[in-house]
Design a protein around this motif. Structure first.
Motif, PDB file in Angstrom:
ATOM      1  N   GLU A   1       0.617  -1.012  -0.068  1.00 56.90           N
ATOM      2  CA  GLU A   1      -0.037   0.000  -0.060  1.00 56.90           C
ATOM      3  C   GLU A   1       0.870   1.404  -0.331  1.00 56.90           C
ATOM      4  N   ARG A   2       1.574   1.259  -0.719  1.00 57.74           N
ATOM      5  CA  ARG A   2       2.584   2.470  -0.878  1.00 57.74           C
ATOM      6  C   ARG A   2       2.085   3.547  -1.545  1.00 57.74           C
ATOM      7  N   ARG A   3       2.523   5.227  -1.506  1.00 58.89           N
ATOM      8  CA  ARG A   3       1.608   5.603  -2.328  1.00 58.89           C
ATOM      9  C   ARG A   3       2.614   6.464  -2.920  1.00 58.89           C
ATOM     10  N   LEU A   4       2.609   7.706  -4.008  1.00 63.36           N
ATOM     11  CA  LEU A   4       3.345   8.703  -4.054  1.00 63.36           C
ATOM     12  C   LEU A   4       2.755   9.128  -4.890  1.00 63.36           C
ATOM     13  N   VAL A   5       3.764  10.729  -4.097  1.00 61.22           N
ATOM     14  CA  VAL A   5       2.870  11.897  -3.683  1.00 61.22           C
ATOM     15  C   VAL A   5       3.973  12.741  -4.618  1.00 61.22           C
ATOM     16  N   LEU A   6       3.310  13.099  -5.533  1.00 60.38           N
ATOM     17  CA  LEU A   6       3.954  14.344  -6.858  1.00 60.38           C
ATOM     18  C   LEU A   6       3.821  15.606  -6.387  1.00 60.38           C
ATOM     19  N   VAL A   7       5.156  16.326  -5.693  1.00 62.44           N
ATOM     20  CA  VAL A   7       5.052  17.248  -5.666  1.00 62.44           C
ATOM     21  C   VAL A   7       6.021  18.580  -6.316  1.00 62.44           C
ATOM     22  N   LEU A   8       4.527  20.016  -6.925  1.00 62.98           N
ATOM     23  CA  LEU A   8       6.145  20.321  -7.885  1.00 62.98           C
ATOM     24  C   LEU A   8       6.203  21.817  -7.371  1.00 62.98           C
ATOM     25  N   GLY A   9       7.114  22.506  -8.174  1.00 64.43           N
ATOM     26  CA  GLY A   9       8.020  23.402  -8.085  1.00 64.43           C
ATOM     27  C   GLY A   9       7.318  24.644  -7.202  1.00 64.43           C
ATOM     28  N   ASP A  10       6.440  24.921  -7.381  1.00 62.05           N
ATOM     29  CA  ASP A  10       5.490  25.472  -6.554  1.00 62.05           C
ATOM     30  C   ASP A  10       4.336  25.483  -4.760  1.00 62.05           C
ATOM     31  N   ALA A  18      -1.313  16.998  -0.139  1.00 59.20           N
ATOM     32  CA  ALA A  18      -0.789  16.215  -0.477  1.00 59.20           C
ATOM     33  C   ALA A  18       0.201  14.977   0.389  1.00 59.20           C
ATOM     34  N   LEU A  19       1.317  15.946   1.023  1.00 59.38           N
ATOM     35  CA  LEU A  19       1.743  15.374   1.629  1.00 59.38           C
ATOM     36  C   LEU A  19       1.226  15.162   3.533  1.00 59.38           C
ATOM     37  N   ARG A  20       0.708  15.929   3.894  1.00 60.66           N
ATOM     38  CA  ARG A  20      -0.516  16.102   4.698  1.00 60.66           C
ATOM     39  C   ARG A  20      -0.993  14.577   4.621  1.00 60.66           C
ATOM     40  N   ALA A  21      -1.370  14.337   3.335  1.00 58.77           N
ATOM     41  CA  ALA A  21      -2.437  12.748   3.370  1.00 58.77           C
ATOM     42  C   ALA A  21      -1.447  11.631   3.475  1.00 58.77           C
ATOM     43  N   ALA A  22      -0.260  11.688   3.083  1.00 56.68           N
ATOM     44  CA  ALA A  22       0.365  10.902   3.129  1.00 56.68           C
ATOM     45  C   ALA A  22       1.212  10.327   4.405  1.00 56.68           C
ATOM     46  N   ASP A  23       2.302   9.153   4.083  1.00 55.04           N
ATOM     47  CA  ASP A  23       2.591   8.915   5.556  1.00 55.04           C
ATOM     48  C   ASP A  23       4.455   8.845   4.813  1.00 55.04           C
ATOM     49  N   PRO A  24       5.007   9.156   5.812  1.00 53.87           N
ATOM     50  CA  PRO A  24       6.559   9.848   5.982  1.00 53.87           C
ATOM     51  C   PRO A  24       7.228   8.366   5.348  1.00 53.87           C
ATOM     52  N   ALA A  25       6.663   7.175   6.104  1.00 52.21           N
ATOM     53  CA  ALA A  25       7.210   5.617   6.607  1.00 52.21           C
ATOM     54  C   ALA A  25       7.140   5.008   5.630  1.00 52.21           C
ATOM     55  N   ARG A  26       5.450   5.182   5.112  1.00 60.27           N
ATOM     56  CA  ARG A  26       5.459   4.050   3.763  1.00 60.27           C
ATOM     57  C   ARG A  26       5.391   4.932   2.992  1.00 60.27           C
ATOM     58  N   ASP A  27       4.810   6.065   2.168  1.00 61.37           N
ATOM     59  CA  ASP A  27       5.119   6.840   0.964  1.00 61.37           C
ATOM     60  C   ASP A  27       6.435   7.379   0.280  1.00 61.37           C
ATOM     61  N   ARG A  28       6.362   7.713  -0.839  1.00 62.64           N
ATOM     62  CA  ARG A  28       7.402   7.894  -1.364  1.00 62.64           C
ATOM     63  C   ARG A  28       6.786   9.200  -1.949  1.00 62.64           C
ATOM     64  N   VAL A  29       7.688  10.157  -2.667  1.00 66.05           N
ATOM     65  CA  VAL A  29       7.574  11.444  -2.829  1.00 66.05           C
ATOM     66  C   VAL A  29       8.671  11.485  -3.979  1.00 66.05           C
ATOM     67  N   LEU A  30       8.146  12.127  -4.854  1.00 67.59           N
ATOM     68  CA  LEU A  30       8.515  12.536  -6.758  1.00 67.59           C
ATOM     69  C   LEU A  30       8.555  14.012  -7.322  1.00 67.59           C
ATOM     70  N   MET A  31       9.945  14.087  -7.155  1.00 65.61           N
ATOM     71  CA  MET A  31       9.684  15.599  -7.263  1.00 65.61           C
ATOM     72  C   MET A  31      10.799  15.429  -8.693  1.00 65.61           C
ATOM     73  N   ALA A  32      10.471  16.648  -9.770  1.00 66.32           N
ATOM     74  CA  ALA A  32      11.283  16.318 -10.760  1.00 66.32           C
ATOM     75  C   ALA A  32      11.093  18.097 -11.447  1.00 66.32           C
ATOM     76  N   GLU A  33      12.941  17.849 -11.763  1.00 69.72           N
ATOM     77  CA  GLU A  33      12.943  19.031 -13.188  1.00 69.72           C
ATOM     78  C   GLU A  33      12.991  18.312 -14.017  1.00 69.72           C
ATOM     79  N   VAL A  34      12.129  20.203 -14.435  1.00 68.10           N
ATOM     80  CA  VAL A  34      12.049  19.110 -16.161  1.00 68.10           C
ATOM     81  C   VAL A  34      11.910  20.311 -17.114  1.00 68.10           C
ATOM     82  N   GLU A  35      12.133  19.755 -19.020  1.00 67.45           N
ATOM     83  CA  GLU A  35      12.508  21.302 -19.236  1.00 67.45           C
ATOM     84  C   GLU A  35      11.425  21.645 -20.029  1.00 67.45           C
ATOM     85  N   ASP A  36      10.143  20.963 -19.771  1.00 69.80           N
ATOM     86  CA  ASP A  36       9.132  21.869 -20.468  1.00 69.80           C
ATOM     87  C   ASP A  36       8.697  23.183 -19.677  1.00 69.80           C
ATOM     88  N   GLU A  37       8.640  22.641 -17.813  1.00 67.17           N
ATOM     89  CA  GLU A  37       8.780  23.419 -17.213  1.00 67.17           C
ATOM     90  C   GLU A  37       9.379  24.445 -17.033  1.00 67.17           C
TER      91      GLU A  37
END
Ligand code: DLZ
Ligand code: SF4
Length: 510
Positions: A1-10, A18-37
């Motif tokens: 039951e691991r969730r993925l949390v996307l956090v945007l640059g702003d 989204a972080l409040r709804a997640a659990d640091p012990a179990r879930d994974r955060v994704l952050m990405a620097e990308v050309e489109d942005e």
């Protein structure tokens, strides 16, 4: 039951939805620097450094707090180049039970994630961005059934709803708005403190080097880079403003000085907009300065109105009116943006100062934006979408939800008066009164016609004459039209002739 949390640059706030709804012990955060942005606008290079450096520092902070963070760098070999691409890639790789995303701030990205919704193998749960003080639905409810969406009405409602600067049921000091006291011209010997500056640490230095290498033709100076890139630094910047500048912020809010780009302004919009500062906390601290006798009410009220009133109001308008809003062009303006908006090379001293400072600092204050660069674009009939592209690119604080209504609505009157009851136009006299620019200018602010006449004055009358049919009935323009009509016909011809020559030169035709 691991969730993925996307956090945007702003979205760089530890308690973002989204972080409040997640659990640091179990879930994974994704952050990405990308050309489109990095390329959807020709972003100022300091804005790119700010966003990427703040993202990297935020990822470290999350790791220290126990989160597992996948961080994709702009130059990682398998970077797909878009946020949706990176999310799809990570979802395929980790097969989470669910993806969590705090609702993006811009329409462009919101629709991109709409498109992804069916394509992902896992459910994508989107949560409202509750860092704002007025939820989108609450703004829509406020707007429903109103003939006019006046900022002032919205602001009073927000004061009542939050209790900010309220004494019982009434406004502190007996008035809602002290702007009449906030229009002092600059005087000699003002020595503003300037914003807090921070030396780049090695992580930020690495970002400066990366942006320098990947955006060699990018707009704006890369260095010196001194913005805050962490919440702690942003708090220090706020402390400095509250302690040193806020007391005189009100008085000189509209003043402009060639050698003092920041005057008594807070320069915290960029920090608020990427999540390093919390708007409610900022308002409360400003209110405390007033309650404790450290700053006068005209300053504190003016400051709080920008955040509690104007900032929330333009965001509400944005979500209420998009996507059609972006294409509005009520006055039918179609002139291309002059190249000097990027280079700063113009003989108009006010424009050269505002643009030069923008190139150096990715910052100009509201009157420079509204009454210099914005006013000129409106008077000269520049296509509002081109003006929008410019403001979105050049300011570190510019995100479309806040920049678009300010530009199209407030500044360019392209929404036909939804945001402002008249076009924000002024001749050179206004600029002369509020700044020291004119005495450094090769144009003569008093001359009405001929080669030396200040372009603002000439274009002001030409604008009114050009748009007479549409604007004649506006009661707030009755006085200028009376003045124009009383002018000698020869003089009117000479003014319009000077305007025509100036505009021809602007278009490269003369
Ligand atoms: C502004 C920006 C930039 C330049 N780069 C990124 C990025 O690489 N990754 C990211 O997640 N966010 C970035 N941002 C901020 C987004 O563009 C922002 O989320 C939208 O503008 C919505 O407000
Ligand atoms: Fe600007 Fe006109 Fe003053 Fe020159 S004279 S600085 S163009 S307002």
């Amino acid at each position: 039951e691991r969730r993925l949390v996307l956090v945007l640059g702003d979205q760089l706030s530890p308690d973002i939805a989204a972080l409040r709804a997640a659990d640091p012990a179990r879930d994974r955060v994704l952050m990405a620097e990308v050309e489109d942005e990095a390329r959807y606008a020709w972003h100022h290079r300091k804005k790119l450094v700010l966003v990427f450096a703040a993202m990297r520092h935020f990822a470290e902070r999350l790791r220290r707090a126990g989160w597992t963070v996948d961080y994709v760098r702009l130059d990682d070999a398998d970077n797909s180049g878009s946020l949706t691409g990176e999310l799809a890639r990570a979802a395929a790789h980790h097969a989470p039970s669910e993806v969590l995303l705090t609702e993006p701030g811009e329409w462009r990205l919101a629709t991109a994630f709409d498109g992804l919704q069916g394509a992902l193998a896992v459910p994508l749960r989107r949560l409202e961005d509750d860092r704002f003080l007025c939820a989108r639905a609450d703004f829509a409810a406020w707007a429903r059934g109103r003939k006019r969406l006046r900022m002032e009405d919205f602001y009073r409602e927000m004061r009542r709803r939050t209790g900010l600067l309220m004494d019982g049921d009434g406004p502190a000091g007996g008035r809602w708005n002290f702007d009449a006291e906030n229009r002092k011209p600059p005087k000699a010997g003002l020595s503003p403190p300037g914003p807090a500056r921070f030396d780049p640490d090695p992580a930020t230095r690495a970002v400066i080097d990366m942006v320098g290498a990947r955006f060699p033709d990018g707009f704006g100076d890369l260095e010196p880079f001194w913005f805050a890139v962490t919440a702690t630094q942003a708090e220090a910047a706020l402390d400095r403003f509250l302690g040193e500048a806020l007391p005189r912020f009100g008085d000189y809010q509209d003043a402009m000085l060639r050698d003092e780009p920041f005057l008594f302004h807070a320069v915290i919009a960029a920090y608020l907009n990427i999540g390093l500062l919390d708007p409610m906390a900022v308002c409360r601290r400003a209110e405390a300065a007033y309650r404790e006798g450290r700053a006068p009410l005209n300053a504190v009220e003016g400051f709080v109105r920008q955040i509690l009133g104007w900032r929330e109001y333009v965001r509400g308008i944005y979500w209420l009116k998009m996507p059609g809003y972006r294409d509005r062009n009520e006055l039918g303006h179609d002139r291309p943006l002059p190249a000097f908006y990027w280079s700063g090379e113009t003989e108009m001293a006010c424009m050269a100062a505002a643009i030069g400072q923008t190139r150096r600092e990715a910052y100009a204050h509201h009157i420079q934006r509204l009454m210099v660069t914005g006013n000129f674009a409106l008077l000269a009939g520049i296509a509002p979408q081109a003006v929008h592209g410019w403001y979105l690119a050049v300011y570190a604080d510019a995100f479309e939800w806040v920049e678009l209504p300010n530009t199209l609505g407030m500044s360019q009157y392209a929404d036909g008066g939804l945001l402002s009851s008249k076009p924000y136009i002024a001749g050179g006299n206004y600029i002369n009164r509020m700044s020291d620019y004119c005495r450094h200018c090769r144009y003569d602010v008093k001359a009405r016609e001929g080669a030396d006449a200040c372009p603002f004055g000439v274009l002001y009358w030409d604008f009114l004459a050009r748009h007479r049919q549409r604007l004649d009935g506006n009661p707030r323009l009755a006085q200028p039209y009376r003045t124009w009509d009383r002018m000698d016909p020869d003089r009117r011809d000479a003014i319009r002739d000077t305007a025509a020559r100036f505009l021809a030169r602007l278009d490269g035709r003369g």
